[in-house]
Motif scaffolding. Structure first.
Motif, PDB file in Angstrom:
ATOM      1  N   GLY A  18       0.807  -1.212   0.000  1.00 29.84           N
ATOM      2  CA  GLY A  18       0.000   0.000   0.000  1.00 29.84           C
ATOM      3  C   GLY A  18       0.842   1.263   0.000  1.00 29.84           C
ATOM      4  O   GLY A  18       0.524   2.234  -0.690  1.00 29.84           O
ATOM      5  N   ILE A  19       1.922   1.247   0.751  1.00 33.98           N
ATOM      6  CA  ILE A  19       2.776   2.431   0.875  1.00 33.98           C
ATOM      7  C   ILE A  19       3.649   2.628  -0.360  1.00 33.98           C
ATOM      8  O   ILE A  19       3.777   3.736  -0.871  1.00 33.98           O
ATOM      9  N   PHE A  20       4.263   1.556  -0.831  1.00 36.91           N
ATOM     10  CA  PHE A  20       5.285   1.669  -1.870  1.00 36.91           C
ATOM     11  C   PHE A  20       4.860   1.195  -3.255  1.00 36.91           C
ATOM     12  O   PHE A  20       5.640   1.293  -4.199  1.00 36.91           O
ATOM     13  N   LYS A  21       3.670   0.633  -3.378  1.00 38.62           N
ATOM     14  CA  LYS A  21       3.154   0.155  -4.661  1.00 38.62           C
ATOM     15  C   LYS A  21       4.155  -0.774  -5.360  1.00 38.62           C
ATOM     16  O   LYS A  21       4.542  -1.777  -4.807  1.00 38.62           O
ATOM     17  N   ASP A  22       4.607  -0.394  -6.529  1.00 36.69           N
ATOM     18  CA  ASP A  22       5.488  -1.253  -7.333  1.00 36.69           C
ATOM     19  C   ASP A  22       6.938  -1.276  -6.858  1.00 36.69           C
ATOM     20  O   ASP A  22       7.727  -2.084  -7.333  1.00 36.69           O
ATOM     21  N   LEU A  23       7.314  -0.391  -5.959  1.00 37.64           N
ATOM     22  CA  LEU A  23       8.698  -0.346  -5.487  1.00 37.64           C
ATOM     23  C   LEU A  23       8.997  -1.436  -4.459  1.00 37.64           C
ATOM     24  O   LEU A  23      10.139  -1.747  -4.187  1.00 37.64           O
ATOM     25  N   TYR A  24       7.955  -2.015  -3.870  1.00 37.03           N
ATOM     26  CA  TYR A  24       8.111  -3.021  -2.819  1.00 37.03           C
ATOM     27  C   TYR A  24       8.319  -4.404  -3.416  1.00 37.03           C
ATOM     28  O   TYR A  24       7.657  -4.790  -4.366  1.00 37.03           O
ATOM     29  N   LYS A  25       9.264  -5.157  -2.820  1.00 32.27           N
ATOM     30  CA  LYS A  25       9.460  -6.567  -3.163  1.00 32.27           C
ATOM     31  C   LYS A  25       9.374  -7.365  -1.859  1.00 32.27           C
ATOM     32  O   LYS A  25       9.890  -6.943  -0.834  1.00 32.27           O
ATOM     33  N   GLU A  26       8.733  -8.517  -1.907  1.00 38.10           N
ATOM     34  CA  GLU A  26       8.592  -9.351  -0.716  1.00 38.10           C
ATOM     35  C   GLU A  26       9.954  -9.702  -0.111  1.00 38.10           C
ATOM     36  O   GLU A  26      10.100  -9.824   1.101  1.00 38.10           O
ATOM     37  N   GLU A  88       3.299   7.978  10.127  1.00 41.35           N
ATOM     38  CA  GLU A  88       2.174   7.194  10.611  1.00 41.35           C
ATOM     39  C   GLU A  88       1.509   6.511   9.415  1.00 41.35           C
ATOM     40  O   GLU A  88       1.589   6.987   8.283  1.00 41.35           O
ATOM     41  N   ILE A  89       0.848   5.399   9.684  1.00 35.72           N
ATOM     42  CA  ILE A  89       0.167   4.621   8.661  1.00 35.72           C
ATOM     43  C   ILE A  89      -1.336   4.788   8.836  1.00 35.72           C
ATOM     44  O   ILE A  89      -1.855   4.670   9.944  1.00 35.72           O
ATOM     45  N   GLY A  90      -2.039   5.057   7.749  1.00 41.89           N
ATOM     46  CA  GLY A  90      -3.496   5.157   7.772  1.00 41.89           C
ATOM     47  C   GLY A  90      -4.110   3.995   7.015  1.00 41.89           C
ATOM     48  O   GLY A  90      -3.417   3.234   6.332  1.00 41.89           O
ATOM     49  N   LYS A  91      -5.423   3.858   7.141  1.00 39.71           N
ATOM     50  CA  LYS A  91      -6.147   2.787   6.458  1.00 39.71           C
ATOM     51  C   LYS A  91      -7.433   3.385   5.896  1.00 39.71           C
ATOM     52  O   LYS A  91      -8.185   4.030   6.627  1.00 39.71           O
ATOM     53  N   ASP A  92      -7.681   3.184   4.591  1.00 38.10           N
ATOM     54  CA  ASP A  92      -8.893   3.750   3.994  1.00 38.10           C
ATOM     55  C   ASP A  92     -10.087   2.818   4.207  1.00 38.10           C
ATOM     56  O   ASP A  92      -9.962   1.744   4.793  1.00 38.10           O
ATOM     57  N   ALA A  93     -11.242   3.246   3.733  1.00 36.52           N
ATOM     58  CA  ALA A  93     -12.485   2.494   3.931  1.00 36.52           C
ATOM     59  C   ALA A  93     -12.463   1.119   3.271  1.00 36.52           C
ATOM     60  O   ALA A  93     -13.204   0.221   3.672  1.00 36.52           O
ATOM     61  N   ASP A  94     -11.593   0.937   2.278  1.00 36.71           N
ATOM     62  CA  ASP A  94     -11.489  -0.356   1.590  1.00 36.71           C
ATOM     63  C   ASP A  94     -10.459  -1.283   2.232  1.00 36.71           C
ATOM     64  O   ASP A  94     -10.189  -2.364   1.717  1.00 36.71           O
ATOM     65  N   GLY A  95      -9.829  -0.828   3.333  1.00 39.55           N
ATOM     66  CA  GLY A  95      -8.838  -1.650   4.013  1.00 39.55           C
ATOM     67  C   GLY A  95      -7.436  -1.538   3.451  1.00 39.55           C
ATOM     68  O   GLY A  95      -6.572  -2.337   3.782  1.00 39.55           O
ATOM     69  N   ASN A  96      -7.197  -0.539   2.602  1.00 38.13           N
ATOM     70  CA  ASN A  96      -5.875  -0.332   2.025  1.00 38.13           C
ATOM     71  C   ASN A  96      -5.061   0.608   2.901  1.00 38.13           C
ATOM     72  O   ASN A  96      -5.580   1.614   3.393  1.00 38.13           O
ATOM     73  N   TYR A  97      -3.792   0.303   3.070  1.00 33.37           N
ATOM     74  CA  TYR A  97      -2.917   1.119   3.903  1.00 33.37           C
ATOM     75  C   TYR A  97      -2.227   2.202   3.083  1.00 33.37           C
ATOM     76  O   TYR A  97      -1.972   2.035   1.895  1.00 33.37           O
ATOM     77  N   PHE A  98      -1.945   3.333   3.732  1.00 28.09           N
ATOM     78  CA  PHE A  98      -1.239   4.433   3.091  1.00 28.09           C
ATOM     79  C   PHE A  98      -0.430   5.199   4.128  1.00 28.09           C
ATOM     80  O   PHE A  98      -0.680   5.092   5.321  1.00 28.09           O
ATOM     81  N   ARG A  99       0.543   5.935   3.644  1.00 26.43           N
ATOM     82  CA  ARG A  99       1.386   6.752   4.516  1.00 26.43           C
ATOM     83  C   ARG A  99       0.683   8.077   4.747  1.00 26.43           C
ATOM     84  O   ARG A  99       0.348   8.787   3.802  1.00 26.43           O
ATOM     85  N   LYS A 100       0.432   8.414   6.025  1.00 23.51           N
ATOM     86  CA  LYS A 100      -0.177   9.695   6.349  1.00 23.51           C
ATOM     87  C   LYS A 100       0.840  10.801   6.155  1.00 23.51           C
ATOM     88  O   LYS A 100       2.007  10.637   6.504  1.00 23.51           O
ATOM     89  N   GLU A 101       0.396  11.903   5.604  1.00 22.86           N
ATOM     90  CA  GLU A 101       1.271  13.063   5.446  1.00 22.86           C
ATOM     91  C   GLU A 101       1.313  13.812   6.773  1.00 22.86           C
ATOM     92  O   GLU A 101       0.301  13.993   7.413  1.00 22.86           O
ATOM     93  N   ASN A 102       2.499  14.230   7.157  1.00 25.57           N
ATOM     94  CA  ASN A 102       2.660  14.940   8.441  1.00 25.57           C
ATOM     95  C   ASN A 102       2.363  16.406   8.293  1.00 25.57           C
ATOM     96  O   ASN A 102       2.451  17.036   7.357  1.00 25.57           O
TER      97      ASN A 102
END
Length: 102
Positions: A18-26, A88-102
């Protein structure tokens, strides 16, 4: 301990996607550590001891970032990069995580 390491790693994978989209690798996830009394750096429980998991994540130039996940709720709390910037990490109504802007 309310969550297993396997459960926490699955949460970490979803959060990082959720945070890094395509930049993340397991393969970027190095390890997961449980601490019964980790002092939190962000959020409503800042400065308090909280049962948490810390996920070590490979970062550029042989650095390590850290994702902190609450053992009580199973929710990600914040992400700390190797430059010591904490998001901080947020979560939208669909359950997807995102990075909160400070």
């Amino acid at each position: 301990m309310k969550h297993t390491e396997k459960e926490i790693l699955n949460i970490a994978k979803k959060t990082l996607q959720g945070i890094f989209k395509d930049l993340y690798k397991e393969s970027d996830i190095e390890n997961a550590y449980y601490r019964e009394t980790k002092e939190l750096y962000r959020g409503e429980n800042r400065g308090k001891a909280h049962p948490s998991w810390t996920i070590a994540i490979k970062a550029p130039f042989d650095n390590i970032d850290f994702l902190t996940i609450s053992d009580e709720t199973g929710e990600p709390l914040y992400y700390q990069n190797f430059n010591m910037i904490v998001y901080e990490i947020g979560k939208d109504a669909d359950g997807n995580y995102f990075r909160k802007e400070n």
